[in-house]
Design an enzyme around this catalytic site. Structure first.
Site, PDB file in Angstrom:
ATOM      1  N   ASN A 107       0.824  -1.202   0.000  1.00 43.07           N
ATOM      2  CA  ASN A 107       0.000   0.000   0.000  1.00 43.07           C
ATOM      3  C   ASN A 107       0.867   1.264   0.000  1.00 43.07           C
ATOM      4  OD1 ASN A 107      -2.457   1.611   0.214  1.00 43.07           O
ATOM      5  ND2 ASN A 107      -3.388  -0.251   1.011  1.00 43.07           N
ATOM      6  N   ARG A 108       0.271   2.387   0.396  1.00 46.40           N
ATOM      7  CA  ARG A 108       0.926   3.679   0.207  1.00 46.40           C
ATOM      8  C   ARG A 108       1.584   4.198   1.484  1.00 46.40           C
ATOM      9  NH1 ARG A 108      -3.110   2.977  -3.145  1.00 46.40           N
ATOM     10  NH2 ARG A 108      -2.996   3.823  -5.255  1.00 46.40           N
TER      11      ARG A 108
ATOM     12  N   HIS B 123       3.564   0.155  -2.662  1.00 44.27           N
ATOM     13  CA  HIS B 123       3.877  -1.273  -2.812  1.00 44.27           C
ATOM     14  C   HIS B 123       5.374  -1.586  -2.871  1.00 44.27           C
ATOM     15  CE1 HIS B 123      -0.253  -2.212  -2.939  1.00 44.27           C
ATOM     16  NE2 HIS B 123      -0.480  -2.190  -4.227  1.00 44.27           N
TER      17      HIS B 123
ATOM     18  N   HIS C 168      -1.232  -9.772  -3.916  1.00 44.06           N
ATOM     19  CA  HIS C 168      -2.033  -8.862  -4.743  1.00 44.06           C
ATOM     20  C   HIS C 168      -2.753  -9.604  -5.871  1.00 44.06           C
ATOM     21  CE1 HIS C 168      -3.376  -5.117  -6.389  1.00 44.06           C
ATOM     22  NE2 HIS C 168      -2.516  -4.376  -5.705  1.00 44.06           N
ATOM     23  N   SER C 169      -3.350 -10.752  -5.557  1.00 42.11           N
ATOM     24  CA  SER C 169      -4.119 -11.457  -6.586  1.00 42.11           C
ATOM     25  C   SER C 169      -5.416 -10.717  -6.907  1.00 42.11           C
ATOM     26  CB  SER C 169      -4.450 -12.879  -6.134  1.00 42.11           C
ATOM     27  OG  SER C 169      -3.306 -13.684  -6.168  1.00 42.11           O
ATOM     28  N   TYR C 170      -5.750 -10.701  -8.201  1.00 41.74           N
ATOM     29  CA  TYR C 170      -7.029 -10.172  -8.674  1.00 41.74           C
ATOM     30  C   TYR C 170      -7.911 -11.373  -9.002  1.00 41.74           C
ATOM     31  CZ  TYR C 170      -4.803  -5.591  -9.694  1.00 41.74           C
ATOM     32  OH  TYR C 170      -4.152  -4.386  -9.631  1.00 41.74           O
TER      33      TYR C 170
ATOM     34  N   GLU D 249      -6.632  -7.667  -0.185  1.00 41.26           N
ATOM     35  CA  GLU D 249      -5.236  -7.680   0.267  1.00 41.26           C
ATOM     36  C   GLU D 249      -5.217  -7.542   1.786  1.00 41.26           C
ATOM     37  OE1 GLU D 249      -3.090  -4.658  -2.315  1.00 41.26           O
ATOM     38  OE2 GLU D 249      -5.138  -4.570  -3.077  1.00 41.26           O
TER      39      GLU D 249
END
EC number: 5.1.3.3
Length: 342
Positions: free
Chosen positions: A81-82, A107, A176-178, A307
């Site tokens: 994340n940020r 990330h 980070h799977s979609y 996530e």
């Protein structure tokens, strides 16, 4: 019981090494994971008719993962994340990270854990990847030893993350799977029913950094405690999509996090974790330009991510759950992805 097979997936350019693929198979699931970024490249799940479909977005060849792409299936680190403006302080010393998503660091930076080759070790029911992130990598302090272990147990894919640091450093690892439970390449996720077990969430500013408030979901678009059909819900609340951290129970034990049900196929994904948060992301930045597996294109909202993680920008927000790992401590978190049919 799960079986594990090992094969070559591809060669990195200019002698960068060989990327291997590990296929984990049980009677209910088949998962392909490569040693580049510990990336899940395929995940086959049966529907209620017993037909298997691949339910994660990604690429059939290594080249796909080496191009600019949105972290499909990869492990994210040192910090998922940020981080606001790419800066933070540890014990009074200021650190500066690469700004790779203006004006923040995202990330793990320019070359995060998703863009490195890991060392694999085959287990009886899975595979363990390890690497040492050197002191100063991407601007982070201290050397970090990391182990990511994927194991398969029936319909459950278990991901364990462990790390040890030589100096105090922020650590926040995730996958980070979609997912698209209709099968990757399906045009959208609007017919998915989503439940997230969270009473609060983190509102964000226009650069997607939490503003510091821990806001109740009650009476808002973020109340997903009862199942909502995603497309209708986005329409009702005129939302562009979700890209927010939902605050889970503060327990370090395994707790229920989220459930997604795809009524047409009967597929159900349940997520359990030891983490205090989950970033629910609906693929808002996907734009149909990437060519995926079997010629699929991935337009906006064609996949969702759950996530499991610490809260974003926790290193700069003292009232968020602690994110610093100190020498002598061990970072140890597990997430369970449980697939079934209903």
């Amino acid at each position: 019981m799960a079986s594990v097979t090992r094969a070559v997936f591809g060669e990195l350019p200019s002698g960068g090494g060989t990327v291997e693929k590990f296929q984990l198979q049980s009677d209910l699931l088949r998962v392909d994971i490569i040693s580049w970024g510990c990336t899940i490249t395929a995940l086959e799940v049966k529907d209620r008719q017993g037909r298997a479909s691949d339910v994660v977005l990604g690429f059939a060849e290594l080249e796909g993962y080496l191009q600019k792409q949105p972290y499909f299936g990869a492990v994210i680190g040192r910090v998922a994340n940020r981080i606001a403006k790419g800066t933070f302080k540890v014990d009074g010393k200021e650190y500066h990270l690469a700004i790779n998503k203006e004006p923040n660091s995202l990330h793990g930076g320019v070359r995060g854990f998703d863009k490195v080759l890991w060392t694999p070790r085959v287990l009886s029911n899975g595979v363990q990847f390890s690497r040492v992130s050197p002191d100063g990598e991407e601007g982070y302090p201290g050397e970090l030893k990391v182990w990511v272990t994927y194991t398969l147990d029936g319909g459950e894919l278990v991901v364990n993350y462990r790390a040890q640091a030589s100096q105090a450093t922020p650590v926040n690892l995730t996958n980070h799977s979609y997912f698209n439970l209709a099968g990757q390449g399906s045009p959208n996720i609007y017919d998915h029913e989503v439940t997230i077990e969270a009473d609060t969430y983190l509102p964000v500013d226009e650069t997607l950094i939490p503003i510091g408030e821990v806001a109740p979901v009650q009476g808002t678009a973020f109340d997903l405690r009862k199942p909502v059909e995603l497309g209708k819900h986005l329409q009702d609340f005129q939302l562009n999509g979700f890209d927010h951290n939902f605050c889970l129970k503060g327990s370090k034990e395994k707790h229920f996090c989220a459930r997604v049900h795809h009524a047409a196929s009967g597929r159900v994904l349940e997520v359990y974790t030891t983490q205090p948060g989950v970033q629910f992301y609906t693929g808002n930045f996907l734009d149909g330009t990437l060519k995926g597996k079997n010629g699929a294109v991935y337009p906006k909202h064609s996949g969702f991510c759950l996530e499991t993680q610490n809260w974003p920008d926790a290193v700069n927000q003292p009232h968020f759950p602690p994110v610093l790992l100190r020498p002598g401590e061990e970072y140890d978190h597990t997430t369970w992805f449980k697939f079934s049919v209903a």
